[in-house]
Design an enzyme around this catalytic site. Structure first.
Site, mmCIF file in Angstrom:
data_model
loop_
_atom_site.group_PDB
_atom_site.id
_atom_site.type_symbol
_atom_site.label_atom_id
_atom_site.label_comp_id
_atom_site.label_asym_id
_atom_site.label_seq_id
_atom_site.Cartn_x
_atom_site.Cartn_y
_atom_site.Cartn_z
ATOM 1 N NE ARG A 177 21.727 42.832 17.113
ATOM 2 C CZ ARG A 177 21.182 43.721 16.613
ATOM 3 N NH1 ARG A 177 20.583 44.791 17.026
ATOM 4 N NH2 ARG A 177 20.152 42.564 15.009
ATOM 5 C CG ASP A 218 23.952 19.060 34.860
ATOM 6 O OD1 ASP A 218 23.140 18.837 34.068
ATOM 7 O OD2 ASP A 218 23.148 18.416 35.546
ATOM 8 C CB ILE A 278 12.179 25.355 31.121
ATOM 9 C CG1 ILE A 278 12.108 23.572 30.907
ATOM 10 C CG2 ILE A 278 12.240 25.688 29.673
ATOM 11 C CD1 ILE A 278 11.138 23.709 30.530
ATOM 12 C CG ASP A 279 14.435 21.150 33.589
ATOM 13 O OD1 ASP A 279 13.154 21.633 34.061
ATOM 14 O OD2 ASP A 279 15.252 19.986 33.434
ATOM 15 C CB ALA A 300 -0.945 23.734 43.206
ATOM 16 C CG HIS A 344 -11.215 24.117 41.769
ATOM 17 N ND1 HIS A 344 -12.457 25.538 42.092
ATOM 18 C CD2 HIS A 344 -10.599 24.058 41.761
ATOM 19 C CE1 HIS A 344 -11.908 25.864 42.575
ATOM 20 N NE2 HIS A 344 -10.675 26.182 41.766
ATOM 21 C CD GLU A 353 9.709 15.440 33.107
ATOM 22 O OE1 GLU A 353 9.178 14.962 32.232
ATOM 23 O OE2 GLU A 353 10.295 15.983 32.965
#
Length: 319
Positions: A25, A103, A126-127, A186, A215, A222
């Site tokens: 656009r 990259d 997203i990293d 966390a 808990h 990862e």
């Protein structure tokens, strides 16, 4: 400059469609013809290119993924593949290219720039692992997706009084784990950039139980090691029962947040402006919410470091 191409490459991220919409656009607004290249650099090589109109990008700002589709191309890493892609652009009279990706995508973009094609890169992953920009398209949405998952898992962790290990994306960069760990409260966050001590992780868990905690949540990127291995290590060393959840590709999908829609729109329009102004071989970074062009070589010469202040804060608040 009369004709500009746009492609998405590598992993998809929410907000890419908002970027494509802005490119099309803004370009048409400035009197340009905009061409969409489907399937990234593979599509560039194979000639999967078509002209986009205003209607081509209608009703996509709210959609995740990328309407141009994406892929990773081994062929484009070769000189023959690069020449083929370059020739396809020249044949259509396309005088500039906008590459949306990470990259790896920018390294492909730089090759075309070195061949004489003006190219501008837009950070989308997203990293959030690209140097010289504070934020990349898709990170905010992925972060919110992870937070929603943490909140849901915490409900069942509370009900069963159990430890949960949650594995998130981040092979080389732990930003998603780090930010979600802080925002999700966390008890421990494990990222690739900082060596972890399992004895200290266990000590923190036991300390929490002594204070009456029922808990605990552990976030692991990862790139540290599979979440299942972390869970097994906790069980074997401390005898603490736990469950492991791998969020996987759910982190890449979904409706982009308002932030990612805004960021994608700003970056896409700016990319067109830079090409028209004669700029090339640059990525658009963001610093203090301002858009700043950065040479590709400066992006490649650095490694994105985690925010150690956020790590320290997360540690201090999870006692």
């Amino acid at each position: 400059m009369k004709k500009i191409g746009v492609l998405t490459s590598g992993g998809d991220s929410p907000g890419m469609n908002a970027t494509i919409r802005a490119v099309v656009r803004r370009g048409i607004y400035m009197g340009l013809d905009i061409y969409g290249i489907y399937y990234g650099f593979s599509g560039l090589i194979n000639g999967n290119i078509e002209k986009l109109e205003i209607g081509s990008v209608g009703d996509i700002i709210h959609r995740g993924g990328t309407i141009l589709h994406t892929s990773r191309s081994e062929e484009f890493k070769t000189e023959m593949g690069q020449q083929k892609g370059f020739d396809n652009l020249k044949e259509l009279g396309i005088e500039g290219l906008i590459v949306i990706g990470g990259d790896g995508s920018f390294k492909g973009a730089e090759k075309l720039s070195q061949m004489g094609l003006p190219v501008i890169g837009v950070p989308g992953t997203i990293d959030n692992d690209i140097p010289e920009t504070e934020m990349s398209i898709g990170f905010d949405t992925a972060l919110n997706t992870v937070i929603e998952a943490i909140d849901r898992i915490r409900d069942t962790a509370t009900s069963h009084e159990r430890i949960f290990v949650i594995e998130v994306m981040g092979r080389d960069c732990g930003n998603l784990a780090l930010w979600s760990g802080l925002a999700g409260g966390a008890e421990s966050v494990l990222i690739p950039e900082i060596d972890y001590d399992m004895e200290k992780v266990i000590e923190r868990l036991k300390h929490g139980y002594k204070r009456g905690k029922k808990h605990s949540i552990i976030i692991v990127a990862e790139g540290v090691k599979p979440g299942a291995e972390i869970g097994k290590e906790i069980k074997e060393r401390a005898g603490l029962d736990n469950r492991v959840t791998v969020l996987g590709h759910v982190q890449r999908g979904g409706t982009p947040t308002a932030y990612d829609r805004m960021l994608g729109s700003r970056l896409g329009a700016k990319a067109v402006d830079l090409l028209v102004a004669g700029e090339s071989d640059k990525m658009i970074g963001m610093r203090d919410y301002k858009l700043v062009p950065v040479q590709f070589k400066d992006v490649f010469s650095k490694i994105e470091e985690p925010d150690y202040d956020i790590y320290e804060l997360s540690q201090s608040l999870s006692i």
